[in-house]
Scaffold this active site. Structure first.
Site: not given
Ligand code: ACM
Length: 635
Positions: A176, A205, A279, A354-355, A421, A448, A492-493
């Site tokens: 990021r 990402d 991602h 993830d996601e 997580w 974060d 996370w930045t």
């Molecule tokens: C995450 O925070 N999406 C692993």
């Protein structure tokens, strides 16, 4: 008789005065046991470090020598010596089975210091603890604004110490926002002082691909670059198609090798993360054929492209996923993981997982055909099919796979490690199935998140105060502790544009994480921890590392009395603070009222202002909250 009593009393007073003048700071993380003696050790102007023949110990000694020279200007000599050599500081590797993996015994006597361990990492950790016994000026770096101490005295001490968990991690997102090789190495330096042993490097990402893959050059020539934007990440305007893409960067393979070695010298393993199948926009911008959805793609520059309805399922406005139904994707991943596996000696590779927004998969014919062919009942099973194929690739490179807890969805094959997580539940479920687990829950270790009141912190969608991090317990009651490898905090930045802010978000919360992951559960003590945090603030000052002082700011909660009048309750995380406040728009100081009981907000007040003091000195920051905002916060 009187004389004797008097003499004993005098001796006692002398002893108290004497021992108080000796510095007895205790390290973070708190050692398993530490016993202070009566005498004291004074660093001589000519320091000798005895290492034995081990080359790793020589490297540790070299860096310690540099630190002593920078801080003290004293002469430092390193000697191999023999088992019986005397020196100022002696490193001893023994086969003593009583010293567990990574553990050490640190003995500070009046004339010498001995660090004993059964492996070099233990010697390294012993040195980190030793350095935290000296005054903070030991962290002096050229250019820091502290002055040198000339009282390099510590009390005699015996510390016996070893870690509670084998996995003590911090995750750094360099996608990021990009952090240079030097900035990453500096971060590693700071982590290692607090006995972290894992850097989880989030290398890819939607906003940038940061690792050179020689067989896939567009990953970095295209995927590493986006439009340079400043403000609140995630809310930016959509870039024009031809807008210059000047922000970004990547690590060459030579850079990576250097960072891996740099970390290894500090007993930190690096686990690389290639985040797939979601991602993945940066990869798709480089190689659009990897998507299920044909189109032109660009690396995300911080404009919105995913939607997270409250209570609903998230979805993508554009398809940022690799297509599980496309064989080219697996060829691509084979190339990527071949090179990744060669660069990182650590046993594990993280594949993200993830996601994954699956709203585009739903509409894809190729996915429908895959489901028929493989007898997959739903999109969870499609995702699980993908994860299994990825695991086979990673295993074929002689590496073990880790993924975020979504990899459990649709079924997970054995031998995968789960990083939990979304709370602890994924970890609990994974352990029930016999998987190894690393606990990394949002509610305790997402660094974060804002660490103080939203009125005074750079905005992020959630909050996490230091005390909550300190309350993190990685082993749930119902779970086999042998399967919990440890824990990790994630940085996370999105909202971290530079290394100063990265530091601010990391410290002191990473102190709490370090202690949770290293020290015995039974030794946790908040007030004692805070004393050591405050001592370590001075060390960070000397090392020119930024940290947050949010722990000194009030915690504000708002309720309503008789459904009309606002009531403000103030608390502090740290004891012995006085909160001074005003409702009249002026800035409170120590002559303003001190908060003692919940405050009724005057009917026509426009703001509450508050600041904390300790011993008549301001210690917190001036906090200003409009009454309109208080109304929004009513519980
Ligand atoms: C995450 O925070 N999406 C692993």
């Amino acid at each position: 008789m009187k004389k004797i009593i008097f003499s004993i009393a005098a001796l006692f007073i002398l002893f108290i005065t004497y021992s108080q003048s000796v510095f007895t700071g205790l390290p973070i993380p708190k050692p398993v046991s530490a016993v202070h003696g009566i005498g004291r050790f004074l660093l001589p102007h000519e320091i000798t470090i005895i290492t034995g023949k081990n080359t790793e110990l020589k490297k540790i000694a070299n860096r310690l020598a540099i630190q002593f020279r920078n801080a003290t200007n004293y002469k430092v000599t390193i000697k191999e010596g023999t088992a019986t050599s005397t020196g100022t500081i002696v490193f001893l590797l023994t086969a003593d089975k009583k010293i567990p993996a990574e553990g050490y015994r640190l003995q500070v006597k009046q004339t010498s210091i001995t660090i004993t361990a059964s492996e070099p990492s233990g010697i390294f950790y012993g040195v980190q603890s030793l350095l935290q016994l000296f005054p903070p000026q030991i962290e002096y770096t050229l250019g820091s604004n502290g002055s040198n101490s000339n009282d390099w005295t510590i009390s005699t001490t015996t510390i016996e110490d070893y870690p509670r968990f084998a996995w003590r991690g911090l995750m750094l997102d360099v996608s990021r926002h990009f952090f240079t090789k030097k900035e990453v190495e500096d971060y590693i330096d700071e982590m290692s002082k607090y006995k972290f042993n894992i850097l989880h490097w989030h290398l890819t990402d939607d906003q940038g691909w940061r690792i050179e893959i020689k067989s896939l050059p567009k990953l970095t020539s295209v995927g590493a670059w986006r439009v340079d934007k400043t403000g609140t990440f995630g809310t930016f305007s959509t870039p024009a198609p031809d807008e210059p893409r000047t922000y970004g960067g990547y690590y060459t393979q030579e850079d990576i090798k250097e960072v891996v070695q740099y970390a290894k010298d500090r007993y930190i393993n690096i686990i690389p993360e290639i985040d797939i199948p979601g991602h993945s926009l940066a990869a798709i911008a480089a190689y659009p054929e990897l998507s299920c959805t044909p189109g032109n793609y660009q690396v995300n520059s911080g404009e919105q492209f995913m939607v997270w309805p409250s209570g609903g399922h998230f979805y993508g406005l554009i398809d940022n996923t690799l297509c599980p139904a496309n064989e080219k994707v697996y060829d691509f991943l084979d190339k990527v993981f071949t090179e990744v596996a060669q660069l990182f000696p650590f046993d594990y590779i993280h594949m993200g997982g993830d996601e994954t927004a699956r709203n585009f998969w739903e509409k894809t014919d190729a996915i429908k055909s895959l489901m028929q062919k493989e007898n997959l009942q739903n999109l969870d099973e499609v995702q699980s099919y993908f994860v299994k194929r990825v695991q086979a690739i990673i295993n074929s490179k002689k590496k073990k796979m880790i993924g975020w807890d979504e990899i459990l969805e649709g079924g997970l094959v054995p031998n995968a490690t789960v990083m939990s997580w979304r709370g602890m539940k994924g970890g609990i479920a994974a352990a029930k199935q016999g998987h190894e687990v690393i606990m990394s829950p949002t509610d305790f270790v997402y660094l974060d998140y804002m660490q103080g009141d939203p009125s005074i912190e750079p905005p992020v969608y959630a909050s996490l105060r230091l005390k909550k991090v300190y309350d993190f317990e990685p082993v749930p009651d119902s779970t086999n502790p042998a399967l919990i490898k440890g824990g990790q905090a994630n940085v996370w930045t999105e909202q971290m544009y530079n290394t100063r802010h990265l530091q601010y978000m990391t410290w002191p919360r990473a102190f709490a994480v370090a202690e949770v992951l290293w020290s015995p559960r039974t030794s946790r003590n908040w007030d004692d921890f805070i004393q050591r945090v405050e001592f370590n603030f001075n060390r960070l000052d000397m090392a020119n590392v930024k940290y947050s002082r949010s722990l000194y700011d009030p915690i504000v909660s708002v309720t309503k009395k008789d459904s009309v009048q606002l009531v403000v309750t103030l608390n502090t995380e740290v004891k012995d603070l006085a909160i001074h406040y005003s409702f009249d728009n002026s800035f409170p100081d120590q002559f303003y009222p001190v908060y003692t009981t919940p405050l009724l907000v005057p009917k026509d007040a426009a703001t509450i202002k508050m600041i904390t003091y300790r011993n008549d000195q301001p210690i917190g920051r001036m906090m200003v909250i409009p009454v309109a905002e208080l109304k929004r916060r009513v519980k």
